[in-house]
Design a protein around this motif. Structure first.
Motif, short mmCIF file in Angstrom:
data_model
loop_
_atom_site.label_atom_id
_atom_site.label_comp_id
_atom_site.label_asym_id
_atom_site.label_seq_id
_atom_site.Cartn_x
_atom_site.Cartn_y
_atom_site.Cartn_z
N LEU A 146 56.26 33.07 28.92
CA LEU A 146 55.98 33.07 30.44
C LEU A 146 55.62 34.11 31.11
CD1 LEU A 146 59.33 31.62 31.74
CD2 LEU A 146 57.43 30.48 31.53
N VAL A 147 54.72 33.98 32.03
CA VAL A 147 54.04 34.65 33.02
C VAL A 147 54.76 34.46 34.38
CG1 VAL A 147 51.98 35.67 34.00
CG2 VAL A 147 51.90 35.09 31.65
N CYS A 148 55.14 35.58 35.07
CA CYS A 148 55.51 35.27 36.41
C CYS A 148 54.48 36.06 37.34
CB CYS A 148 56.91 35.97 36.48
SG CYS A 148 57.85 35.52 38.29
N MET A 149 54.40 35.37 38.31
CA MET A 149 53.37 36.13 39.25
C MET A 149 53.97 36.15 40.60
SD MET A 149 49.66 34.12 38.56
CE MET A 149 48.78 35.14 39.98
N ASP A 150 53.67 36.91 41.50
CA ASP A 150 54.06 37.03 42.97
C ASP A 150 53.12 37.75 43.71
OD1 ASP A 150 55.90 36.84 45.07
OD2 ASP A 150 56.59 39.10 44.67
N ALA A 151 52.80 37.49 44.75
CA ALA A 151 51.78 37.94 45.75
C ALA A 151 50.56 38.54 45.18
CB ALA A 151 52.50 39.29 46.10
N GLY A 152 49.79 37.43 44.37
CA GLY A 152 48.75 37.58 43.59
C GLY A 152 48.55 38.65 42.33
N ARG A 153 49.86 39.07 41.84
CA ARG A 153 49.86 39.75 40.90
C ARG A 153 50.84 39.23 39.57
NH1 ARG A 153 49.96 43.23 45.29
NH2 ARG A 153 48.21 44.80 45.11
N VAL A 154 50.39 39.78 38.40
CA VAL A 154 51.26 39.36 37.50
C VAL A 154 52.40 40.38 37.54
CG1 VAL A 154 51.59 39.34 34.69
CG2 VAL A 154 49.54 38.28 35.93
N ILE A 155 53.83 40.04 37.45
CA ILE A 155 54.78 40.83 37.39
C ILE A 155 56.06 40.82 36.37
CG2 ILE A 155 54.80 41.02 40.28
CD1 ILE A 155 57.21 38.95 39.89
N THR A 176 44.27 38.08 50.53
CA THR A 176 44.00 38.49 49.12
C THR A 176 45.07 37.48 48.21
OG1 THR A 176 43.23 40.77 49.52
CG2 THR A 176 44.04 40.08 47.22
N VAL A 177 44.38 36.54 47.68
CA VAL A 177 45.21 35.72 46.75
C VAL A 177 45.39 36.03 45.54
CG1 VAL A 177 45.59 33.33 46.15
CG2 VAL A 177 44.42 33.87 48.17
N LEU A 178 44.37 36.60 44.83
CA LEU A 178 44.52 37.39 43.36
C LEU A 178 44.34 38.75 43.64
CD1 LEU A 178 42.93 34.93 41.05
CD2 LEU A 178 45.44 35.08 41.61
N SER A 179 44.94 39.80 43.13
CA SER A 179 44.97 41.05 43.41
C SER A 179 44.69 41.87 42.04
CB SER A 179 46.02 41.56 44.26
OG SER A 179 45.68 43.13 44.53
N GLY A 180 43.77 41.71 41.40
CA GLY A 180 43.33 42.51 40.15
C GLY A 180 44.14 41.90 39.10
N VAL A 181 44.11 40.69 38.69
CA VAL A 181 44.96 40.05 37.68
C VAL A 181 44.36 40.21 36.37
CG1 VAL A 181 45.59 37.61 36.90
CG2 VAL A 181 45.95 38.31 39.21
N ASP A 182 45.05 40.66 35.49
CA ASP A 182 44.67 40.56 34.07
C ASP A 182 45.78 39.95 33.48
OD1 ASP A 182 43.16 42.74 34.16
OD2 ASP A 182 44.87 44.05 34.06
N PHE A 183 45.01 38.88 32.48
CA PHE A 183 45.72 37.70 31.85
C PHE A 183 44.91 37.37 30.70
CE2 PHE A 183 46.30 32.87 31.58
CZ PHE A 183 47.63 32.79 31.37
N LYS A 184 45.64 37.09 29.71
CA LYS A 184 45.23 36.84 28.22
C LYS A 184 45.90 35.68 27.57
CE LYS A 184 43.08 41.39 27.58
NZ LYS A 184 43.18 42.55 26.66
N VAL A 185 45.34 34.88 26.65
CA VAL A 185 45.72 33.77 26.07
C VAL A 185 45.15 33.72 24.71
CG1 VAL A 185 46.62 31.44 25.88
CG2 VAL A 185 46.64 32.46 28.17
N HIS A 186 45.90 33.58 23.62
CA HIS A 186 45.26 33.65 22.18
C HIS A 186 45.34 32.15 21.76
CE1 HIS A 186 46.11 37.76 22.27
NE2 HIS A 186 45.62 37.85 21.30
N ALA A 187 44.52 31.77 21.02
CA ALA A 187 44.22 30.43 20.64
C ALA A 187 45.42 29.93 19.92
CB ALA A 187 43.13 30.32 19.44
N GLY A 188 46.05 28.61 20.47
CA GLY A 188 47.14 28.26 19.95
C GLY A 188 48.27 28.40 20.48
N GLU A 189 48.35 29.15 21.73
CA GLU A 189 49.45 29.45 22.54
C GLU A 189 49.90 28.18 23.38
OE1 GLU A 189 50.82 33.83 23.57
OE2 GLU A 189 48.76 33.68 24.19
N ALA A 190 51.02 28.14 23.98
CA ALA A 190 51.37 27.44 24.97
C ALA A 190 52.07 28.45 26.02
CB ALA A 190 52.45 26.38 24.76
N VAL A 191 51.56 28.69 27.18
CA VAL A 191 52.04 29.89 28.04
C VAL A 191 52.20 29.08 29.37
CG1 VAL A 191 51.34 31.92 29.41
CG2 VAL A 191 50.52 31.50 27.03
#
Length: 246
Positions: free
Chosen positions: A213-222, A23-38
């Motif tokens: 910044l978004v940090c991921m580990d083991a297929g999740r956003v932490i 399992t490489v992605l495990s229920g990931v929730d991720f959002k980006v708004h217009a104009g952001e640099a993430v």
């Protein structure tokens, strides 16, 4: 950070991706708004590149949903999403062999961006100029060194006139001087209202551009927040820095 009044441009909800039993992605929730640099950071194998691939359409979802400008694009492939305004660079450059640099960029503009020849030519000239590729525009793409191949990846993506630009390790292998030029280029893109999601291991380069910044580990956003907040997070220190404070 995002303007609270800005539009949500892209979102991934409860995204799962498996490769066999892994399992490489495990229920990931991720959002980006217009104009952001993430920026997206995390250890090797965290699922960062796979997340970008599911956003761009390079990989299908096993479950979950991807919305772009409020539209469900989960079942659209990469070519369809590119014409909607989602472009991606790859960590390992993939130039079209047997073509010059400019022909590579023009092909991306016509087939990726869906532009007419005249429109594609204008977008290609703009992208080649912006990325500093004019001196090598007539060289065969396969003759380029690694750094120019990486620049070509960015140039081809820009030639499609994206609203959302997904960058995967574009800074890898660059010298400090070249990284500074890259930062200047990315800032120019921000001035053009291009939304950026950028995976990068060279954190000091990344944080010159991104405010989130978004940090991921083991297929999740932490963790998700400002760079200062993320790198002060004990879970991030343990997962990304191996328990060593920065």
């Amino acid at each position: 950070m995002k303007d609270v009044n800005s539009q949500e441009l892209v979102s991934a909800s409860a995204v799962f991706k498996h490769f066999g039993a892994n399992t490489v992605l495990s229920g990931v929730d991720f959002k980006v708004h217009a104009g952001e640099a993430v920026g997206i950071v995390g250890p090797n194998g965290a699922g960062k590149t796979t997340l970008l691939a599911t956003l761009s359409g390079s990989l299908p979802l096993d479950s979950g949903m991807v919305l772009f400008r409020g539209k469900d694009v989960s079942n659209l492939d990469a070519a369809q999403r590119c014409r909607l305004g989602i472009a991606r660079s790859h960590q390992v450059p993939r130039p079209f062999g047997g073509m010059t640099v400019f022909e590579n960029v023009l092909t991306a503009a016509m087939h990726g961006g869906g532009f007419s020849l005249e429109e594609a030519y204008a977008h290609s000239i703009d992208a080649v100029t912006l990325c500093g590729m004019l001196p090598v525009a007539n060289r065969r793409a396969e003759s380029l060194g690694l750094l120019d191949r990486k620049r070509l990846e960015l140039t081809r993506a820009l030639a499609t006139a994206p609203t959302l630009l997904l960058l995967d390790e574009i800074g890898g292998g660059l010298t400090d001087g070249e990284a500074s030029e890259l930062v200047d280029t990315i800032r120019t893109l921000q001035g053009r209202q291009i939304t950026i999601v950028w995976i990068e291991h060279i954190v000091h380069v990344l944080t010159q551009v991104v405010e989130r910044l978004v940090c991921m580990d083991a297929g999740r956003v932490i963790a998700d927040g400002t760079p200062q907040e993320v790198f002060a997070n004990k879970t991030v220190v343990e997962a990304y820095l191996g328990g060593q404070t920065a």
